[in-house]
Design a protein around this motif. Structure first.
Motif, PDB file in Angstrom:
ATOM      1  N   LYS A  88       2.183  -3.857 -19.196  1.00 24.65           N
ATOM      2  CA  LYS A  88       0.904  -3.374 -18.676  1.00 24.65           C
ATOM      3  C   LYS A  88      -0.251  -4.259 -19.146  1.00 24.65           C
ATOM      4  O   LYS A  88      -1.151  -4.610 -18.376  1.00 24.65           O
ATOM      5  CB  LYS A  88       0.678  -1.933 -19.119  1.00 24.65           C
ATOM      6  N   GLU A  89      -0.212  -4.640 -20.416  1.00 19.02           N
ATOM      7  CA  GLU A  89      -1.258  -5.505 -20.954  1.00 19.02           C
ATOM      8  C   GLU A  89      -1.228  -6.868 -20.280  1.00 19.02           C
ATOM      9  O   GLU A  89      -2.275  -7.453 -19.979  1.00 19.02           O
ATOM     10  CB  GLU A  89      -1.088  -5.673 -22.464  1.00 19.02           C
ATOM     11  N   ALA A  90      -0.041  -7.381 -20.025  1.00 18.48           N
ATOM     12  CA  ALA A  90       0.097  -8.688 -19.385  1.00 18.48           C
ATOM     13  C   ALA A  90      -0.571  -8.696 -18.018  1.00 18.48           C
ATOM     14  O   ALA A  90      -1.324  -9.626 -17.677  1.00 18.48           O
ATOM     15  CB  ALA A  90       1.568  -9.063 -19.257  1.00 18.48           C
ATOM     16  N   VAL A  91      -0.318  -7.654 -17.228  1.00 18.61           N
ATOM     17  CA  VAL A  91      -0.901  -7.574 -15.891  1.00 18.61           C
ATOM     18  C   VAL A  91      -2.418  -7.473 -15.961  1.00 18.61           C
ATOM     19  O   VAL A  91      -3.136  -8.136 -15.196  1.00 18.61           O
ATOM     20  CB  VAL A  91      -0.301  -6.377 -15.125  1.00 18.61           C
ATOM     21  N   ASN A  92      -2.923  -6.654 -16.874  1.00 20.18           N
ATOM     22  CA  ASN A  92      -4.377  -6.492 -17.008  1.00 20.18           C
ATOM     23  C   ASN A  92      -5.068  -7.811 -17.356  1.00 20.18           C
ATOM     24  O   ASN A  92      -6.088  -8.176 -16.774  1.00 20.18           O
ATOM     25  CB  ASN A  92      -4.701  -5.446 -18.077  1.00 20.18           C
ATOM     26  N   ILE A  93      -4.494  -8.543 -18.307  1.00 15.57           N
ATOM     27  CA  ILE A  93      -5.098  -9.812 -18.749  1.00 15.57           C
ATOM     28  C   ILE A  93      -5.002 -10.865 -17.648  1.00 15.57           C
ATOM     29  O   ILE A  93      -5.971 -11.582 -17.366  1.00 15.57           O
ATOM     30  CB  ILE A  93      -4.419 -10.314 -20.037  1.00 15.57           C
ATOM     31  N   LEU A  94      -3.833 -10.947 -17.009  1.00 15.97           N
ATOM     32  CA  LEU A  94      -3.644 -11.955 -15.957  1.00 15.97           C
ATOM     33  C   LEU A  94      -4.616 -11.744 -14.808  1.00 15.97           C
ATOM     34  O   LEU A  94      -5.296 -12.677 -14.369  1.00 15.97           O
ATOM     35  CB  LEU A  94      -2.203 -11.900 -15.441  1.00 15.97           C
ATOM     36  N   ASP A  95      -4.706 -10.514 -14.311  1.00 18.79           N
ATOM     37  CA  ASP A  95      -5.557 -10.253 -13.144  1.00 18.79           C
ATOM     38  C   ASP A  95      -7.039 -10.364 -13.489  1.00 18.79           C
ATOM     39  O   ASP A  95      -7.843 -10.855 -12.686  1.00 18.79           O
ATOM     40  CB  ASP A  95      -5.245  -8.869 -12.575  1.00 18.79           C
ATOM     41  N   LYS A  96      -7.389  -9.911 -14.670  1.00 18.08           N
ATOM     42  CA  LYS A  96      -8.795  -9.970 -15.074  1.00 18.08           C
ATOM     43  C   LYS A  96      -9.241 -11.410 -15.311  1.00 18.08           C
ATOM     44  O   LYS A  96     -10.327 -11.831 -14.879  1.00 18.08           O
ATOM     45  CB  LYS A  96      -9.012  -9.143 -16.344  1.00 18.08           C
ATOM     46  N   THR A  97      -8.388 -12.198 -15.960  1.00 18.93           N
ATOM     47  CA  THR A  97      -8.745 -13.584 -16.288  1.00 18.93           C
ATOM     48  C   THR A  97      -8.760 -14.456 -15.046  1.00 18.93           C
ATOM     49  O   THR A  97      -9.737 -15.162 -14.767  1.00 18.93           O
ATOM     50  CB  THR A  97      -7.761 -14.161 -17.324  1.00 18.93           C
ATOM     51  N   TYR A  98      -7.678 -14.406 -14.294  1.00 21.75           N
ATOM     52  CA  TYR A  98      -7.582 -15.260 -13.106  1.00 21.75           C
ATOM     53  C   TYR A  98      -8.573 -14.814 -12.035  1.00 21.75           C
ATOM     54  O   TYR A  98      -9.107 -15.628 -11.281  1.00 21.75           O
ATOM     55  CB  TYR A  98      -6.153 -15.245 -12.552  1.00 21.75           C
ATOM     56  N   GLY A  99      -8.865 -13.513 -11.999  1.00 18.26           N
ATOM     57  CA  GLY A  99      -9.829 -13.012 -11.022  1.00 18.26           C
ATOM     58  C   GLY A  99     -11.238 -13.480 -11.300  1.00 18.26           C
ATOM     59  O   GLY A  99     -12.084 -13.508 -10.403  1.00 18.26           O
ATOM     60  N   SER A 100     -11.521 -13.860 -12.540  1.00 19.50           N
ATOM     61  CA  SER A 100     -12.864 -14.349 -12.894  1.00 19.50           C
ATOM     62  C   SER A 100     -13.006 -15.853 -12.654  1.00 19.50           C
ATOM     63  O   SER A 100     -14.068 -16.425 -12.901  1.00 19.50           O
ATOM     64  CB  SER A 100     -13.161 -14.040 -14.364  1.00 19.50           C
ATOM     65  N   GLY A 101     -11.952 -16.484 -12.174  1.00 17.60           N
ATOM     66  CA  GLY A 101     -12.012 -17.916 -11.874  1.00 17.60           C
ATOM     67  C   GLY A 101     -11.538 -18.806 -12.996  1.00 17.60           C
ATOM     68  O   GLY A 101     -11.578 -20.034 -12.869  1.00 17.60           O
ATOM     69  N   LYS A 102     -11.115 -18.233 -14.103  1.00 17.34           N
ATOM     70  CA  LYS A 102     -10.678 -19.029 -15.252  1.00 17.34           C
ATOM     71  C   LYS A 102      -9.239 -19.510 -15.062  1.00 17.34           C
ATOM     72  O   LYS A 102      -8.442 -18.892 -14.371  1.00 17.34           O
ATOM     73  CB  LYS A 102     -10.778 -18.208 -16.535  1.00 17.34           C
ATOM     74  N   THR A 103      -8.910 -20.614 -15.732  1.00 18.23           N
ATOM     75  CA  THR A 103      -7.551 -21.148 -15.708  1.00 18.23           C
ATOM     76  C   THR A 103      -6.667 -20.331 -16.647  1.00 18.23           C
ATOM     77  O   THR A 103      -7.099 -19.890 -17.713  1.00 18.23           O
ATOM     78  CB  THR A 103      -7.533 -22.617 -16.139  1.00 18.23           C
ATOM     79  N   LEU A 104      -5.408 -20.126 -16.231  1.00 23.06           N
ATOM     80  CA  LEU A 104      -4.443 -19.401 -17.066  1.00 23.06           C
ATOM     81  C   LEU A 104      -3.556 -20.394 -17.814  1.00 23.06           C
ATOM     82  O   LEU A 104      -2.971 -21.304 -17.207  1.00 23.06           O
ATOM     83  CB  LEU A 104      -3.564 -18.488 -16.194  1.00 23.06           C
ATOM     84  N   TYR A 105      -3.479 -20.224 -19.119  1.00 19.46           N
ATOM     85  CA  TYR A 105      -2.539 -20.994 -19.934  1.00 19.46           C
ATOM     86  C   TYR A 105      -1.454 -20.023 -20.412  1.00 19.46           C
ATOM     87  O   TYR A 105      -1.728 -19.101 -21.191  1.00 19.46           O
ATOM     88  CB  TYR A 105      -3.254 -21.644 -21.119  1.00 19.46           C
ATOM     89  N   LEU A 106      -0.250 -20.223 -19.920  1.00 23.70           N
ATOM     90  CA  LEU A 106       0.842 -19.276 -20.152  1.00 23.70           C
ATOM     91  C   LEU A 106       1.901 -19.872 -21.068  1.00 23.70           C
ATOM     92  O   LEU A 106       2.283 -21.042 -20.916  1.00 23.70           O
ATOM     93  CB  LEU A 106       1.494 -18.884 -18.819  1.00 23.70           C
ATOM     94  N   VAL A 107       2.382 -19.058 -21.998  1.00 23.25           N
ATOM     95  CA  VAL A 107       3.511 -19.443 -22.847  1.00 23.25           C
ATOM     96  C   VAL A 107       4.663 -18.503 -22.502  1.00 23.25           C
ATOM     97  O   VAL A 107       4.511 -17.273 -22.555  1.00 23.25           O
ATOM     98  CB  VAL A 107       3.165 -19.343 -24.344  1.00 23.25           C
ATOM     99  N   MET A 108       5.813 -19.066 -22.145  1.00 23.07           N
ATOM    100  CA  MET A 108       6.965 -18.268 -21.724  1.00 23.07           C
ATOM    101  C   MET A 108       8.236 -18.729 -22.430  1.00 23.07           C
ATOM    102  O   MET A 108       8.337 -19.882 -22.863  1.00 23.07           O
ATOM    103  CB  MET A 108       7.171 -18.369 -20.209  1.00 23.07           C
TER     104      MET A 108
END
Length: 462
Positions: free
Chosen positions: A430-450
């Motif tokens: 749930k936290e992952a989805v909230n952060i991803l959508d909020k961050t990417y929705g604001s126009g910022k670049t996503l840096y992901l570690v998997m």
């Protein structure tokens, strides 16, 4: 010569006297007894069993069942407020001048299921309603309150208040309904109150394309028309075995077949709405092999970790043939049985494993709606204890499925675990989805570690 004849005569006479003496003095008299005996019949097993027709096994007089039902079926009227926009009026007369509100009225049927006023109907009958009014068979009108609704199974629960006990119908067991059995459909088509039609059960477990999650309809040939929705399907004993829901028609009117939500599903939905306010969906914890269509049953493609199926010993390749004592021949049969059950219940699952029949007691678990990142078109789930041990991590969010083209290009998919987003540790799906959508929705670049399923640490910029 005379001497010879005399001697023969004396000998003949002596023989007669001797014979008479033996019969009288020596031989016992014979007694003749007449005895009647039954003839012996040799039976031979026939190679067929004759059919015995019992003409009285099923009543053809439905007056008793109809009388029980018509008083418990109500007319449902819903009123909703709609807004209509006129862009031309907005253009020429200014803002707000093109907006018009009006009332829209819809009608259907409902079934009283308790003397204190609970009524079950279809969700589509009352969806979007601002006001709901029901009319009893005696023409008395009452205001109704919406208790809850389930769009997936198209069931809604209403409540009315009355100063008297209302006539009601008991739920029957839809598992015991047989194809060919007589049934009655009772409702209010075209605003005609208390209309009763008769037919037979044409099929069970019917899956209709486009009807969301409803995969276990009872199909009948009892006439159902617009306005019948939410009405009762009853057996000849007057027991509620289904809620009439849909018709198969190109004209909007009945042309031969109608469909009802089985009573076991309707009752379970009602119970959940009363107790929890929403439907609790029960699952075995398996994935189905949808390509295995040439078998009588449902083939298991995979078993989820920590699921009831896993703990009970179900395995990949098992073919489910029964749930409890109900035969399973296709997925809609299985879905219908599980929809009528609650999380925590046990079911006996009969499987065919390489020709051997096995019965496993499986505890059903609750379906958890997984969080979905809209911007990444990716569904996540919380990691398991096994994931934590295997990859030596404390938290993260595992990809369940994805439609993201960039992920697919780099072969990122099911099983990948997201541990960081822009330097922030991820603790749950749930936290992952909230952060991803909020961050990417604001126009910022996503840096992901998997972490890949093989355990490799990978970094992505999106």
């Amino acid at each position: 010569m005379k001497k010879i004849i005399g001697t023969l005569g004396i000998a003949f006479l002596g023989g007669i006297i001797a014979l008479l003496g033996y019969k009288t003095l020596v031989e016992e008299p014979q007694v003749i007894v007449e005895k009647q005996t039954e003839p012996t019949i040799e039976t031979v097993k026939a190679n067929y069993t004759p059919t015995v027709v019992n003409a009285t096994s099923t009543p053809t007089d439905f007056t008793e069942a109809a009388d029980k039902t018509v008083h418990a079926v109500v007319h449902v009227k819903n009123t909703s407020i709609r807004t209509q926009q006129n862009p031309w009026a907005e253009l020429f007369y200014g803002s707000g001048s093109g907006t018009r509100k009006y009332e829209q009225v819809g009608t259907g049927s409902g079934v009283i299921i308790s003397p204190d006023g609970y009524i079950v109907t279809n969700n589509h009958v009352i969806e979007g309603a601002n006001d709901i009014e029901i009319t009893l068979n005696n023409q008395k009108k009452l205001k109704a309150t919406l208790i809850g609704a389930d769009e997936n199974n198209d069931i809604a629960l209403l409540k009315v208040e009355a100063d008297f006990e209302l006539p009601n119908l008991p739920f029957g067991n839809s598992d015991y309904v047989n194809v060919g059995e007589w049934v009655l459909a009772v409702g209010n088509p075209y605003n005609l109150t208390s209309t009763v039609t008769a037919g037979i059960v044409s099929a069970k477990g019917r899956d209709l394309t486009g009807n969301k999650n409803i995969d276990a309809f009872i199909q009948t040939d009892a006439a159902v028309n617009p306005g019948n929705s939410g009405g009762a399907l009853v057996n000849t004993r007057g027991e509620l075995i289904g809620i009439n829901t849909a018709i198969s028609s190109r004209t909007g009117s009945f042309i031969g077949y109608s469909f009802a939500v089985p009573s076991n599903i309707a009752k379970k939905v009602v119970d959940d709405l009363l107790e929890f306010g929403s439907v609790q969906e029960a699952i075995l914890g398996i994935n189905i092999d949808v390509e295995a269509t040439d078998i009588a049953g449902v083939k298991i493609k995979a078993v989820s970790d920590e699921s009831g199926a896993k703990k009970a010993g179900l395995k990949e390749g098992d073919i489910i043939t029964k749930i409890n004592n109900v035969k399973i021949t296709k997925f809609s049969d299985l879905k219908g049985q599980l929809t009528a059950k609650r999380p925590g219940e046990f079911v006996n699952v009969t499987v065919d494993r390489d020709g051997e029949e096995l019965v496993k007691a499986v505890r059903l678990t609750k379906l958890v709606e997984l969080p979905i990142s809209k911007v990444l078109q990716t569904e996540f789930e919380d990691i398991t204890k096994e994931d934590k041990r295997k990859f030596k991590i404390n938290a993260g969010a595992k990809i369940k499925r994805t439609q993201n083209l960039a992920f697919k290009q780099f072969e990122v998919g099911e099983g990948y675990i997201l541990t960081e987003v822009n330097g922030k540790k991820i603790t749950s799906a749930k936290e992952a989805v909230n952060i991803l959508d909020k961050t990417y929705g604001s126009g910022k670049t996503l840096y992901l570690v998997m972490i890949s399923p093989s355990g490799q640490l990978e970094r992505f910029r999106y």
